[in-house]
Design an enzyme around this catalytic site. Structure first.
Site, short mmCIF file in Angstrom:
data_model
loop_
_atom_site.label_atom_id
_atom_site.label_comp_id
_atom_site.label_asym_id
_atom_site.label_seq_id
_atom_site.Cartn_x
_atom_site.Cartn_y
_atom_site.Cartn_z
CB CYS A 1 -1.06 0.02 1.11
SG CYS A 1 -0.63 -0.88 2.57
CD GLN B 1 -0.52 -8.61 0.28
OE1 GLN B 1 -0.12 -7.51 -0.09
NE2 GLN B 1 -1.09 -8.82 1.46
CE LYS C 1 -9.54 -8.14 9.82
NZ LYS C 1 -8.28 -8.86 9.86
CG HIS D 1 -5.77 -1.95 2.42
ND1 HIS D 1 -4.41 -1.78 2.42
CD2 HIS D 1 -6.27 -0.99 3.21
CE1 HIS D 1 -4.11 -0.75 3.21
NE2 HIS D 1 -5.22 -0.26 3.70
#
Length: 628
Positions: free
Chosen positions: A314, A361, A448, A494
């Site tokens: 990020c 990722q 999340k 994210h």
RNA sequence: GCCGAGAUAGCUCAGCUGGUAGAGCAACGCAUUCGUAAUGCGUAGGUCGUCGGUUCGAAUCCGAUUCUCGGCUCCA
């Protein structure tokens, strides 16, 4: 689910529920285990012994280590206890009496604390069998002889109350069933699961390798594994393009200052590879007689800079966002990357491909206006759902992690959190899958949604995740120009639908047991010539398939057809093409197809190619053959 | 990181209480040219994870270390 009388996590979660008959058997077996251990090791302090999903365990505190031999002796003693056919007897007592009983038994160390967990006003009960009795809400089978089939499986360390600062106890795991047949079946299932384990399949099919000399938890993708990963990345990539993502690349290392700004370096140092410091800087510090702890302090204080293997993508994506002026018309900006990150996971946690120290990722960061939050979350979830459904993965659970309103560890305003949590909740509802909300599980920077799947042994692994972040936009002072010509702070999401390529592929290997759908299979077609005279024809066919981008090979062994077929089966080849004189003369192929058994038999070559091309482009899932 | 177990041929494993290694599969060679899950014969392959120690002698006993496995704890 059994009652959590001796509660692993939180005594507040005590829910009295009837035990199922199987849970009663398992729970009773745990008591028999404790009975046997106390007979053999009278100084043992007992902690707890609940039933679990597939068996039971009991935690003991004693100096003698439970070696396999000791375990055998315990198992033998348990059989004696069962043979004695002791009656399980429930005794309800007052708190004072309970304390007295515990002291009489000499089990003060843990049981008194466990007693304290029982809220005032709730019944306090002991269960007694023979000379043994245990603080326990129950319930149990009537007599020990009702335990017909059990087995102790393994010894493990476990911390009292799951807290690593407490003393480590020895835990014995076991399982029990109503009948010997069911036990045998269960043990057989465990064996089967082992065969599907991605670490075994990965080696057998040449998918990946973890090499001692390269480093713990660092995956080498072998050619076959690389194909699977490339196919998955291509698949995801095309979906990203459809959904308006922009793909970017960023380096594997960045300055410490970057990760100081993001907060990653100061807060998560323990789980990072140590910083990289320039040689000149090091020799200068050495000249000054700088000690290691001085160095560490200087790094913390930011007095010297260095580089860090990135633990997160990020900050890099944020710097891309910040590299231009952004207008509200540009948002949402969606930056995606298959970004490789490095984290110093604890050595005891490493596991094949599912828990590693370097992983890629399928990451993306979305920068958006607050009112775009819900739509964007929904878009992210849609992608996850698509991926899972294309791969036929239905056995996953969704966890919505919310903040604990009583805690002050969170950044951002309460109102913003409320909005974000509601947006997540609404978005997940559109998914049409079951989900659970977990209070207090949110990250400090935002709520999340996680997708959790089980591996073959029943362990759960978190895969995809969608997280809202209020923290980083603040830390990096991100802004966009609104329609009011004022600066506004964007919200960040994210998200990583696969989580990491390593873990996802590991889970996928087990999901398919190595028998991948044709579009993912490293080798899609294998040509088996009947004899060596047909090798040229086989080569010809191979070329034809290659021209069409079908991954194929020719089996050049000089064995019998049966042997070649067997090899193809164990290699989990989706389609085997048998090429004999008959087929060559007729312009046909004879197909033996794992992924499409109904295609078995003779068919024209063109037809075969058309079918397989269609199968690949449609990403069809393998069709189950009856026997396998 | 912690507790416990383990490391022998490419893989799966045997090798009891110390006398320097063995099987099956795989690989390679020769023969075989075969119709839907194993053709036969032969060959090669190991400083027994690594480093120290005990011993006349260590795969075997002891210590350290690396790695793996099962849990526990952790997982931005």
């Amino acid at each position: 689910m059994a009652l959590q009388e001796t509660g692993c996590r939180s005594s507040r979660l005590v829910i009295m529920k009837e035990m199922t008959p199987l849970e009663e058997i398992r729970h009773s077996t745990a008591h028999v285990l404790a009975t046997a251990v106390l007979r053999l090791f009278p100084d043992t302090q007992l902690d707890i012994g609940p039933p679990t999903e597939s068996g039971f365990y009991y935690d003991f505190d004693l100096e003698t280590p439970f070696t396999p031999e000791v375990l055998e002796a315990i198992e033998a003693e348990m059989k004696k206890v069962i043979k004695e056919n002791q009656r399980f007897e429930r005794i309800e007592v007052s708190r004072e009496e309970a304390i007295k009983i515990i002291k009489e038994m000499g089990q003060e160390r843990y049981k008194l604390g466990r007693l304290d967990d029982i809220p005032e006003g709730e019944a306090i009960s002991f269960y007694r069998n023979g000379e043994f009795s245990d603080l326990c809400a129950g319930t149990h089978v009537s007599y020990t002889k009702k335990i017909k089939a059990f087995k102790l499986l393994q010894v493990a360390g476990s911390y009292h109350r799951g807290d690593a600062s407490n003393k480590q106890l020895q835990r014995i795991y076991g399982t029990a069933f109503a009948t010997k047949d069911e036990l045998a079946e269960h043990l057989e299932r465990l064996e089967e699961a082992k065969k599907r384990d991605h670490r075994n399949v990965g080696r057998e099919l040449g998918l990946f390798h973890i090499d001692e000399m390269v480093g713990q938890g660092l995956v080498l993708w072998k050619p076959n594994g690389a194909i699977i990963r490339q196919e998955l990345e291509a698949f995801i990539s095309s979906e990203l393009n459809k959904q308006g993502y922009s793909q970017v690349y960023s380096p594997h290392v960045g300055k410490l200052d970057l990760f100081r700004a993001s907060g990653h370096f100061p807060y998560y140092q323990d789980s990072q590879y140590p910083p990289i410091i320039h040689r000149d800087c090091l020799s200068e510090l050495a000249k000054e007689g700088c000690s290691c702890s001085d160095l560490s302090n200087k790094l913390d204080e930011g007095e010297i800079d260095g580089y860090l293997l990135k633990p997160m993508n990020c900050p890099m994506h944020i710097r891309i966002f910040k590299s231009e002026q952004r207008s509200y018309r540009d948002l949402p900006i969606r930056l995606a990357e298959f970004g490789t990150v490095y984290r110093w996971e604890q050595s005891g946690e490493l596991n094949g491909m599912t828990r590693v120290r370097g992983f890629t990722q399928d990451d993306a960061h979305l920068f958006l206006r607050e009112e775009q939050l819900q739509d964007e979350i929904q878009g992210c979830l849609g992608l996850v759902k698509l991926v899972f459904s294309v791969l036929g993965m239905s056995d996953y659970r969704v966890r919505v992690s919310l903040r604990d309103p009583d805690s002050d560890k969170y950044v951002g305003e309460a109102a913003a959190w409320d909005k974000a949590e509601e947006a997540l909740r609404q978005a997940v509802k559109t998914l049409d899958v079951e989900y659970e909300e977990e209070i207090g599980e949110a990250a400090f920077y935002g709520p999340k949604i996680d997708f959790v799947v089980r591996d073959v042994i029943g362990r759960e692994w978190q895969l995809g995740t969608v997280q809202v972040d209020y923290n980083l936009p603040e830390r990096f002072d991100l802004s966009y120009v609104g329609s009011d010509n004022q600066d506004h702070r964007p919200v960040m999401i994210h998200r990583a639908p696969f989580g990491s390529m390593e873990r996802f592929c590991g889970v996928l290997i087990e999901h398919f047991g190595g028998a991948f759908p044709t579009w993912l299979a490293p080798e899609q077609v294998r040509i088996l010539p009947m004899n060596d005279d047909l090798l040229d024809n086989a080569e010809e066919l191979l070329n034809e398939l290659k021209q069409r981008q079908i991954r194929a090979s020719v089996d050049r062994q000089s064995g019998k057809l049966g042997a070649k077929i067997r090899k193809g089966e164990t290699d989990k080849i989706p389609h085997m093409v048998i090429l004999g004189q008959r087929e060559v003369e007729d312009g046909k192929v004879s197909l033996r197809s794992r992924n499409n058994p109904e295609w078995d038999g003779s068919l024209p070559l063109d037809e075969f190619i058309a079918r397989i091309e269609n199968e690949i482009s449609s990403k069809a899932l393998p069709k189950q053959r009856e026997s396998s």
